[in-house]
Design an enzyme around this catalytic site. Structure first.
Site, PDB file in Angstrom:
ATOM      1  N   GLU A 105     -15.963  89.365  23.145  1.00 47.45           N
ATOM      2  CA  GLU A 105     -15.314  90.525  23.757  1.00 47.45           C
ATOM      3  C   GLU A 105     -13.996  90.807  23.041  1.00 47.45           C
ATOM      4  O   GLU A 105     -12.947  90.256  23.424  1.00 47.45           O
ATOM      5  CB  GLU A 105     -15.020  90.231  25.226  1.00 47.45           C
ATOM      6  CG  GLU A 105     -16.244  89.969  26.058  1.00 47.45           C
ATOM      7  CD  GLU A 105     -16.050  90.506  27.470  1.00 47.45           C
ATOM      8  OE1 GLU A 105     -16.814  91.388  27.860  1.00 47.45           O
ATOM      9  OE2 GLU A 105     -15.118  90.056  28.150  1.00 47.45           O
TER      10      GLU A 105
ATOM     11  N   SER B  51     -16.492  98.055  26.618  1.00 45.77           N
ATOM     12  CA  SER B  51     -16.777  99.493  26.751  1.00 45.77           C
ATOM     13  C   SER B  51     -18.246  99.856  26.525  1.00 45.77           C
ATOM     14  O   SER B  51     -18.539 100.925  25.977  1.00 45.77           O
ATOM     15  CB  SER B  51     -15.876 100.304  25.808  1.00 45.77           C
ATOM     16  OG  SER B  51     -14.518 100.109  26.136  1.00 45.77           O
TER      17      SER B  51
ATOM     18  N   GLY C 124     -12.387  98.060  28.277  1.00 46.07           N
ATOM     19  CA  GLY C 124     -11.859  98.975  29.283  1.00 46.07           C
ATOM     20  C   GLY C 124     -11.220 100.245  28.751  1.00 46.07           C
ATOM     21  O   GLY C 124     -10.470 100.904  29.475  1.00 46.07           O
TER      22      GLY C 124
ATOM     23  N   HIS D 279     -11.992  84.793  30.375  1.00 51.21           N
ATOM     24  CA  HIS D 279     -11.960  86.241  30.140  1.00 51.21           C
ATOM     25  C   HIS D 279     -10.581  86.612  29.600  1.00 51.21           C
ATOM     26  O   HIS D 279      -9.576  86.011  29.975  1.00 51.21           O
ATOM     27  CB  HIS D 279     -12.246  86.985  31.461  1.00 51.21           C
ATOM     28  CG  HIS D 279     -12.458  88.451  31.260  1.00 51.21           C
ATOM     29  ND1 HIS D 279     -11.407  89.332  31.134  1.00 51.21           N
ATOM     30  CD2 HIS D 279     -13.587  89.183  31.141  1.00 51.21           C
ATOM     31  CE1 HIS D 279     -11.897  90.546  30.956  1.00 51.21           C
ATOM     32  NE2 HIS D 279     -13.222  90.488  30.942  1.00 51.21           N
TER      33      HIS D 279
ATOM     34  N   GLU E 262      -8.612  88.843  30.329  1.00 51.11           N
ATOM     35  CA  GLU E 262      -7.617  89.149  31.371  1.00 51.11           C
ATOM     36  C   GLU E 262      -7.042  87.856  31.953  1.00 51.11           C
ATOM     37  O   GLU E 262      -5.874  87.817  32.350  1.00 51.11           O
ATOM     38  CB  GLU E 262      -8.249  90.051  32.448  1.00 51.11           C
ATOM     39  CG  GLU E 262      -8.422  91.471  31.914  1.00 51.11           C
ATOM     40  CD  GLU E 262      -9.572  92.255  32.519  1.00 51.11           C
ATOM     41  OE1 GLU E 262     -10.097  91.888  33.568  1.00 51.11           O
ATOM     42  OE2 GLU E 262      -9.954  93.271  31.893  1.00 51.11           O
TER      43      GLU E 262
ATOM     44  N   LYS F 238     -14.824  92.730  38.210  1.00 48.93           N
ATOM     45  CA  LYS F 238     -13.366  92.476  38.241  1.00 48.93           C
ATOM     46  C   LYS F 238     -12.840  92.564  39.676  1.00 48.93           C
ATOM     47  O   LYS F 238     -13.568  92.240  40.614  1.00 48.93           O
ATOM     48  CB  LYS F 238     -12.641  93.429  37.297  1.00 48.93           C
ATOM     49  CG  LYS F 238     -13.264  93.450  35.905  1.00 48.93           C
ATOM     50  CD  LYS F 238     -12.412  94.116  34.880  1.00 48.93           C
ATOM     51  CE  LYS F 238     -13.165  94.174  33.566  1.00 48.93           C
ATOM     52  NZ  LYS F 238     -12.339  94.616  32.467  1.00 48.93           N
TER      53      LYS F 238
ATOM     54  N   ASN G 169     -19.491  92.537  35.275  1.00 44.30           N
ATOM     55  CA  ASN G 169     -18.206  91.989  35.728  1.00 44.30           C
ATOM     56  C   ASN G 169     -17.481  93.074  36.523  1.00 44.30           C
ATOM     57  O   ASN G 169     -16.950  94.019  35.955  1.00 44.30           O
ATOM     58  CB  ASN G 169     -17.373  91.566  34.498  1.00 44.30           C
ATOM     59  CG  ASN G 169     -15.993  91.046  34.888  1.00 44.30           C
ATOM     60  OD1 ASN G 169     -15.723  90.790  36.068  1.00 44.30           O
ATOM     61  ND2 ASN G 169     -15.124  90.884  33.903  1.00 44.30           N
TER      62      ASN G 169
HETATM   63  C1  PEP Z   1     -15.005  93.139  30.471  1.00 42.87           C
HETATM   64  O1  PEP Z   1     -14.008  93.228  31.157  1.00 42.87           O
HETATM   65  O2  PEP Z   1     -15.520  92.038  30.288  1.00 42.87           O
HETATM   66  C2  PEP Z   1     -15.557  94.351  29.890  1.00 42.87           C
HETATM   67  C3  PEP Z   1     -16.456  94.232  28.949  1.00 42.87           C
HETATM   68  O3  PEP Z   1     -15.067  95.527  30.385  1.00 42.87           O
HETATM   69  P1  PEP Z   1     -15.493  97.017  29.925  1.00 42.87           P
HETATM   70  O4  PEP Z   1     -16.981  97.069  29.857  1.00 42.87           O
HETATM   71  O5  PEP Z   1     -14.925  97.902  31.003  1.00 42.87           O
HETATM   72  O6  PEP Z   1     -14.857  97.241  28.596  1.00 42.87           O
END
Ligand code: PEP
Length: 266
Positions: free
Chosen positions: A169, A215, A175, A97, A99, A14, A12
């Protein structure tokens, strides 16, 4: 990870990378990542990059996903892009997601409408679910997962559920370099599977694919992929760097085949 399913790794990106940066990243990934028949690599670039990347990628190696789309198929909805418009461009669509839910106030109903719209247009949804830190600390994780899963699946058939991908998630792990512990991921996924089982039965619960996201780095891949509950990973930050993302893919592939990774040996 169960051996009957392909490992699924989703990148992803973003709201990062312009058209030429995205093209360069794919060019570098293409050199590092071989065709794996037991592993699927899906790229979710910004909407604008989907069309040029669909012409650039080796489709045997990479598939494309949208990061979001609107649930109506067409009409006077200025600024929106529909799943109908994406239907010949992407195989997967990320939906719900955190976000989208938290920054853009996307409701449970809207997420459910997007899941239905994706299926209506032949796109497999990657439904993201997960609790915030406050919800976790208040012991609400299972309730939040239940509400997000049950509401999102309210407009779809049991046949459709069988191809669904759910990404667990936890919002607190996204993040920030603080990934969830594999043990906690396994517990959350058991809850998600139980919710699917109660709604759609054993076959659907067995067949739905569940990813972990939050992460993930090359170092942490094996802890998750070794879990029988985990079918793959959704990667944000680390997917923007071709070395770390190709290492994640390579490690997932090795662990899926019962081998060790460079990081396991270190
Ligand atoms: C995400 O935004 O779906 C995600 C898993 O981000 P990150 O790997 O940066 O935590």
């Amino acid at each position: 990870m169960t051996l009957t399913k392909k490992i699924l790794i989703v990148a992803n990106w973003k709201m990062n990378l312009n058209v030429s940066q995205a093209s360069l990243l794919v060019h570098k990934l293409d050199k590092k990542i071989p065709i794996h028949k037991d592993l699927e690599v899906v790229l979710a670039p910004p909407m604008l990059q989907l069309q040029p990347l669909s012409l650039q990628i080796d489709h045997r190696k990479f598939k494309l996903a949208s990061q979001d789309a609107y649930y109506k198929d067409e009409g006077a909805y200025t600024g929106q892009v529909s799943f109908t418009m994406l239907s010949h461009l992407v195989q997967y669509g990320i939906v719900g997601h955190s976000e989208r839910r938290n920054i853009f106030n996307e409701s449970l109903t809207e997420t459910a409408q997007k899941v239905a719209a994706a299926y209506r247009n032949g796109i497999t949804p990657i439904l993201c679910v997960g609790e915030t830190k406050i919800e976790r600390l208040s012991g609400e994780t299972n309730q939040v997962l239940h509400d997000q899963v049950v509401s999102a699946l309210s407009n779809i058939t049991s046949e459709e559920v069988r191809s669904l991908v759910i990404a667990y998630e936890p919002v607190w792990a996204i993040g920030n370099g603080e990934p969830a512990k594999p043990k906690d991921v396994a517990n959350a996924i058991k809850t998600i599977k139980l919710n699917v089982l109660e709604l759609y039965g054993k076959k659907a619960a067995e067949e739905v694919r569940i990813l972990y996201g939050g992460s993930v780095t090359p170092d942490t891949v094996s802890g998750y992929i070794r879990l029988p509950e985990v079918d793959g990973l959704l990667v944000g930050g680390a997917s923007l760097n071709y070395l770390s993302f190709s290492d994640i893919v390579a490690n997932a592939y090795r662990v899926g085949r019962g081998l060790t990774t460079k990081q396991d040996k270190a």
